[in-house]
Write a protein that holds these residues in place. Structure first.
Motif, PDB file in Angstrom:
ATOM      1  N   CYS A   1      -3.805  -5.111   4.678  1.00 25.31           N
ATOM      2  CA  CYS A   1      -2.829  -4.105   5.086  1.00 25.31           C
ATOM      3  C   CYS A   1      -2.873  -3.942   6.598  1.00 25.31           C
TER       4      CYS A   1
ATOM      5  N   CYS B   1       0.006   3.752   2.812  1.00 27.42           N
ATOM      6  CA  CYS B   1       0.303   3.255   4.156  1.00 27.42           C
ATOM      7  C   CYS B   1       1.788   2.939   4.327  1.00 27.42           C
TER       8      CYS B   1
ATOM      9  N   HIS C   1       0.857  -1.185   0.000  1.00 27.17           N
ATOM     10  CA  HIS C   1       0.000   0.000   0.000  1.00 27.17           C
ATOM     11  C   HIS C   1       0.886   1.225   0.000  1.00 27.17           C
TER      12      HIS C   1
ATOM     13  N   CYS D   1      -4.183   0.014   7.348  1.00 29.99           N
ATOM     14  CA  CYS D   1      -5.566   0.454   7.104  1.00 29.99           C
ATOM     15  C   CYS D   1      -6.564  -0.693   7.099  1.00 29.99           C
TER      16      CYS D   1
HETATM   17 ZN   LIG Z   1      -3.143   0.261   3.794  1.00 27.36          ZN
END
Ligand SMILES: [Zn+2]
Ligand SMILES: [Zn+2]
Length: 448
Positions: A314, A298, A295, A317
């Motif tokens: 993830c 992120c 990600h 998140c």
């Molecule tokens: Zn994420």
């Protein structure tokens, strides 16, 4: 974030070291081979440089050492007008800038199309490349595509019909065209992409599958990764830059030994005989921006194994991770890493010269200093590919400082580590492994 370091000896890639020992005469013969980059985009495509018009593209092809460049974007009406105004056909299915000498870079008519549709209950997004032999066939293709879709809004038009339909449409108009699934592994817009692709060519192309003889591997995969899947054995693998700005032209390319005619070039690509399709020039695939999973927002970059451990979620998140190219190859592959098929076209892994300069002098690749030094080196060395692949170490040291020559030799030996790219973030190459990067005030800057 975990940083995976890669160490990739490329001892099997003999072209650069062999070429570096060639006599000037033999070197000239090597450079009579055709180095071709078939996939670029014009200024009429989204997110491309406004410099991407034919004269600048030809100039940069020359700096890079590219002899044959795809026009890109021939479906776009305004760009096609530029093609017809700026270029003239050579009579062999290729084109060159009007009034240019025959030694200048030539063009071949190419375009990319984007297909967004539903098949078997799933949303599909597939990019395709088209090669055409004449202005006349492009006129027919454009007329047809303009009737069934919007070719005006983007140099890479978006169509609601399938990738399979494109194959049929184009080959019905002119069987001399070549249709190639583009960057086949990227997650969002490709035939095998993790998020909107298929698990086989047959699933996507059905009765048109036999007309797919060539695929483009994209920046995030290299031929070795593709050869792990036996379903691709019959296919030829192309490597192209997909450049959106002039300096990115040739970051991947193909070296062909054949005559300067469209027909011979297409046949040489399809045949994938290493006597004539001599090599592909590659990014280190880890440098591609979808090599690993993760990600971007992120800051999560995972190997396929780490992604599986985290159940594809993830840890920041909680949403699904973007599954990259390495992961997808591992899912579909039926052979272990390191498998080398017989009669394979060799692959040369290079790092663009401006990136090597950026690391050697600890300056941003985009900086004006790097560009200035780059142009000086090209003036002395002839072209970027000659510098990266062909000139001997001694020759390099006559016009560059030792650290830069060391860097180029490191790349030739494959002694490079790459922090892998993921979710749209390019990977980062490190050439001098055990050294701290020089501070920006480094004395080496005085070189500029
Ligand atoms: Zn994420
Ligand atoms: Zn594309």
């Amino acid at each position: 974030m975990p940083l995976a370091l890669f160490f990739k000896p490329q001892a099997s890639c003999l072209l650069p070291s062999r070429a570096s020992r060639l006599t000037p005469h033999a070197l000239r013969l090597f450079f009579m081979k055709i180095i071709a980059d078939f996939h670029v985009h014009s200024a009429y495509s989204r997110a491309t440089s406004q410099e991407m018009h034919l004269p600048a593209m030809a100039r940069w092809a020359g700096l890079k050492g590219i002899h044959l460049l795809g026009t890109g974007d021939f479906t776009h009406p305004a760009y096609f007008e530029e093609i017809k105004t700026d270029l003239e056909e050579t009579g062999q299915g290729l084109l060159k800038l009007k009034g240019e000498k025959s030694t200048a870079a030539h063009f071949i008519l190419t375009a990319e199309t984007s297909h967004i549709y539903t098949q078997a209950g799933k949303g599909r997004r597939v990019h395709m490349m088209v090669f055409a032999p004449t202005i006349r066939s492009v006129e027919k293709i454009n007329l047809h595509l303009g009737r069934i879709g919007n070719v005006n809004s983007d140099g890479r038009p978006i169509f609601g019909f399938s990738a399979k339909d494109l194959v049929k449409i184009v080959l019905d108009i002119d069987p001399a065209c070549l249709v190639v699934p583009a960057h086949v592994w990227t997650p969002w817009f490709s035939v095998f992409g993790s998020h909107s692709g298929f698990d086989s060519l047959e699933e996507c192309f059905e009765e048109e599958t036999a007309n797919i003889q060539v695929i483009e591997t994209g920046l995030s995969s290299d031929p070795a990764m593709n050869r792990r899947w036996s379903a691709l054995d019959r296919l030829s693998l192309l490597s192209n830059s997909d450049a959106h700005s002039p300096a990115k032209i040739g970051r991947e390319a193909n070296i062909l030994d054949c005559s300067w005619s469209y027909g011979d070039i297409i046949q040489t690509i399809k045949n994938k005989d290493p006597q004539h399709f001599l090599a592909t020039i590659e990014f280190f695939p880890e440098e591609g921006k979808y090599h690993f999973d993760g990600h971007r927002s992120c800051g999560i970059c995972y190997s396929p194994e780490q992604t599986r451990e985290k159940d594809y979620l993830c840890p920041v998140c909680g949403k699904n991770l973007v599954v990259g190219v390495m992961h997808r190859v591992e899912t579909l592959a039926d052979r272990p890493e390191g498998f080398v098929p017989q009669e394979a076209v060799p692959a040369l892994h290079l790092v663009p010269l401006e990136e090597i300069l950026g690391e050697v002098y600890a300056v941003g690749v985009q900086s004006r200093r790097i560009r200035k030094e780059y142009l000086r080196l090209i003036e002395r060395g002839g072209s970027e590919f000659r510098i990266l692949m062909d000139l001997s170490e001694e020759e390099l040291r006559t016009f560059m400082d030792d650290r830069l020559a060391d860097g180029i030799m490191q790349v030739r030996r494959g002694l490079v580590q790459v922090k892998p790219g993921y979710d749209g973030v390019y990977g980062q190459v490190g050439i001098f492994k055990n050294e701290a990067p020089s501070p920006p005030s480094s004395p080496q800057l005085t070189l500029f």
